[in-house]
Design a protein around this motif. Structure first.
Motif, PDB file in Angstrom:
ATOM      1  N   GLU A 159       0.806  -1.229   0.000  1.00 34.59           N
ATOM      2  CA  GLU A 159       0.000   0.000   0.000  1.00 34.59           C
ATOM      3  C   GLU A 159       0.839   1.280   0.000  1.00 34.59           C
ATOM      4  O   GLU A 159       0.444   2.271  -0.595  1.00 34.59           O
ATOM      5  CB  GLU A 159      -0.986   0.013   1.169  1.00 34.59           C
ATOM      6  CG  GLU A 159      -2.192  -0.870   0.940  1.00 34.59           C
ATOM      7  CD  GLU A 159      -2.983  -0.520  -0.306  1.00 34.59           C
ATOM      8  OE1 GLU A 159      -3.123   0.667  -0.650  1.00 34.59           O
ATOM      9  OE2 GLU A 159      -3.477  -1.454  -0.953  1.00 34.59           O
ATOM     10  N   ASP A 160       1.995   1.264   0.660  1.00 33.56           N
ATOM     11  CA  ASP A 160       2.849   2.460   0.656  1.00 33.56           C
ATOM     12  C   ASP A 160       3.315   2.782  -0.764  1.00 33.56           C
ATOM     13  O   ASP A 160       3.262   3.930  -1.213  1.00 33.56           O
ATOM     14  CB  ASP A 160       4.056   2.271   1.572  1.00 33.56           C
ATOM     15  CG  ASP A 160       3.652   2.141   3.031  1.00 33.56           C
ATOM     16  OD1 ASP A 160       2.586   2.674   3.403  1.00 33.56           O
ATOM     17  OD2 ASP A 160       4.407   1.508   3.800  1.00 33.56           O
ATOM     18  N   LYS A 161       3.778   1.764  -1.457  1.00 34.90           N
ATOM     19  CA  LYS A 161       4.264   1.974  -2.819  1.00 34.90           C
ATOM     20  C   LYS A 161       3.110   2.137  -3.802  1.00 34.90           C
ATOM     21  O   LYS A 161       3.265   2.801  -4.830  1.00 34.90           O
ATOM     22  CB  LYS A 161       5.166   0.817  -3.232  1.00 34.90           C
ATOM     23  CG  LYS A 161       6.478   0.804  -2.462  1.00 34.90           C
ATOM     24  CD  LYS A 161       7.362  -0.326  -2.902  1.00 34.90           C
ATOM     25  CE  LYS A 161       8.669  -0.309  -2.119  1.00 34.90           C
ATOM     26  NZ  LYS A 161       9.525  -1.448  -2.486  1.00 34.90           N
ATOM     27  N   GLU A 181       0.540   3.880  -3.388  1.00 33.03           N
ATOM     28  CA  GLU A 181       0.210   5.305  -3.387  1.00 33.03           C
ATOM     29  C   GLU A 181       1.114   6.058  -4.373  1.00 33.03           C
ATOM     30  O   GLU A 181       0.672   6.969  -5.066  1.00 33.03           O
ATOM     31  CB  GLU A 181       0.398   5.836  -1.965  1.00 33.03           C
ATOM     32  CG  GLU A 181      -0.516   6.921  -1.500  1.00 33.03           C
ATOM     33  CD  GLU A 181      -1.946   6.874  -1.971  1.00 33.03           C
ATOM     34  OE1 GLU A 181      -2.361   7.849  -2.616  1.00 33.03           O
ATOM     35  OE2 GLU A 181      -2.655   5.910  -1.711  1.00 33.03           O
ATOM     36  N   ARG A 204      -0.136   5.276  -7.880  1.00 35.56           N
ATOM     37  CA  ARG A 204      -1.335   6.083  -8.159  1.00 35.56           C
ATOM     38  C   ARG A 204      -0.961   7.526  -8.485  1.00 35.56           C
ATOM     39  O   ARG A 204      -1.535   8.141  -9.379  1.00 35.56           O
ATOM     40  CB  ARG A 204      -2.289   6.035  -6.967  1.00 35.56           C
ATOM     41  CG  ARG A 204      -2.964   4.704  -6.795  1.00 35.56           C
ATOM     42  CD  ARG A 204      -3.956   4.726  -5.630  1.00 35.56           C
ATOM     43  NE  ARG A 204      -4.283   3.376  -5.257  1.00 35.56           N
ATOM     44  CZ  ARG A 204      -3.883   2.778  -4.139  1.00 35.56           C
ATOM     45  NH1 ARG A 204      -3.164   3.425  -3.247  1.00 35.56           N
ATOM     46  NH2 ARG A 204      -4.222   1.523  -3.892  1.00 35.56           N
ATOM     47  N   TYR A 205       0.023   8.042  -7.751  1.00 29.59           N
ATOM     48  CA  TYR A 205       0.484   9.410  -7.996  1.00 29.59           C
ATOM     49  C   TYR A 205       1.066   9.527  -9.409  1.00 29.59           C
ATOM     50  O   TYR A 205       0.751  10.462 -10.147  1.00 29.59           O
ATOM     51  CB  TYR A 205       1.519   9.828  -6.948  1.00 29.59           C
ATOM     52  CG  TYR A 205       2.159  11.149  -7.262  1.00 29.59           C
ATOM     53  CD1 TYR A 205       1.492  12.345  -7.008  1.00 29.59           C
ATOM     54  CD2 TYR A 205       3.417  11.213  -7.848  1.00 29.59           C
ATOM     55  CE1 TYR A 205       2.062  13.561  -7.336  1.00 29.59           C
ATOM     56  CE2 TYR A 205       3.995  12.424  -8.170  1.00 29.59           C
ATOM     57  CZ  TYR A 205       3.317  13.594  -7.912  1.00 29.59           C
ATOM     58  OH  TYR A 205       3.888  14.801  -8.237  1.00 29.59           O
ATOM     59  N   SER A 225      -1.758   9.397 -11.929  1.00 28.66           N
ATOM     60  CA  SER A 225      -2.610  10.597 -11.919  1.00 28.66           C
ATOM     61  C   SER A 225      -1.886  11.787 -12.552  1.00 28.66           C
ATOM     62  O   SER A 225      -2.494  12.558 -13.308  1.00 28.66           O
ATOM     63  CB  SER A 225      -3.067  10.943 -10.507  1.00 28.66           C
ATOM     64  OG  SER A 225      -1.989  11.391  -9.722  1.00 28.66           O
TER      65      SER A 225
END
Length: 108
Positions: free
Chosen positions: A46-48, A50, A53-54, A57
């Protein structure tokens, strides 16, 4: 006789690998950035995730890859203890696994 044994063994190994993949088990190989192995399963880190996703986006907003890398570097986000480079970011953007598409030898 050895040729028959080899062909039969190959078929059994392929069947076993296929069954393992269908169960969602990790069958070896390289794990893309943002995934980790827990037990026999591959799960999202989950940390990576994010960071992935960045990257997506920003790219969707037409931000240049070099500018995405600059921002990640300023934030202290590293890839294998080094700042991100263009190739890993382009690979992230091209890898189908991030969109949920898993393919192995023509199997989806």
């Amino acid at each position: 006789m050895a040729e028959y044994y080899s062909a039969e063994l190959s078929q059994k190994v392929k069947r076993g690998m296929r069954e393992s993949r269908l169960k969602g088990n990790f069958t070896g190989g390289f794990l893309p950035y943002g995934y980790k192995k827990e037990g026999k399963k591959v799960v999202v880190d989950e940390d990576k995730a994010e960071i992935i996703r960045y990257i997506y986006s920003q790219y969707a907003q037409n931000v240049y890859v070099k500018d995405i890398i600059t921002t990640l570097t300023k934030r202290g986000i590293l890839n294998e203890n080094k700042p991100f480079a263009k190739t890993p970011v382009h690979n992230i953007l091209r890898t189908q696994k991030y969109s949920g598409i898993l393919n192995y030898e023509g199997e989806g």
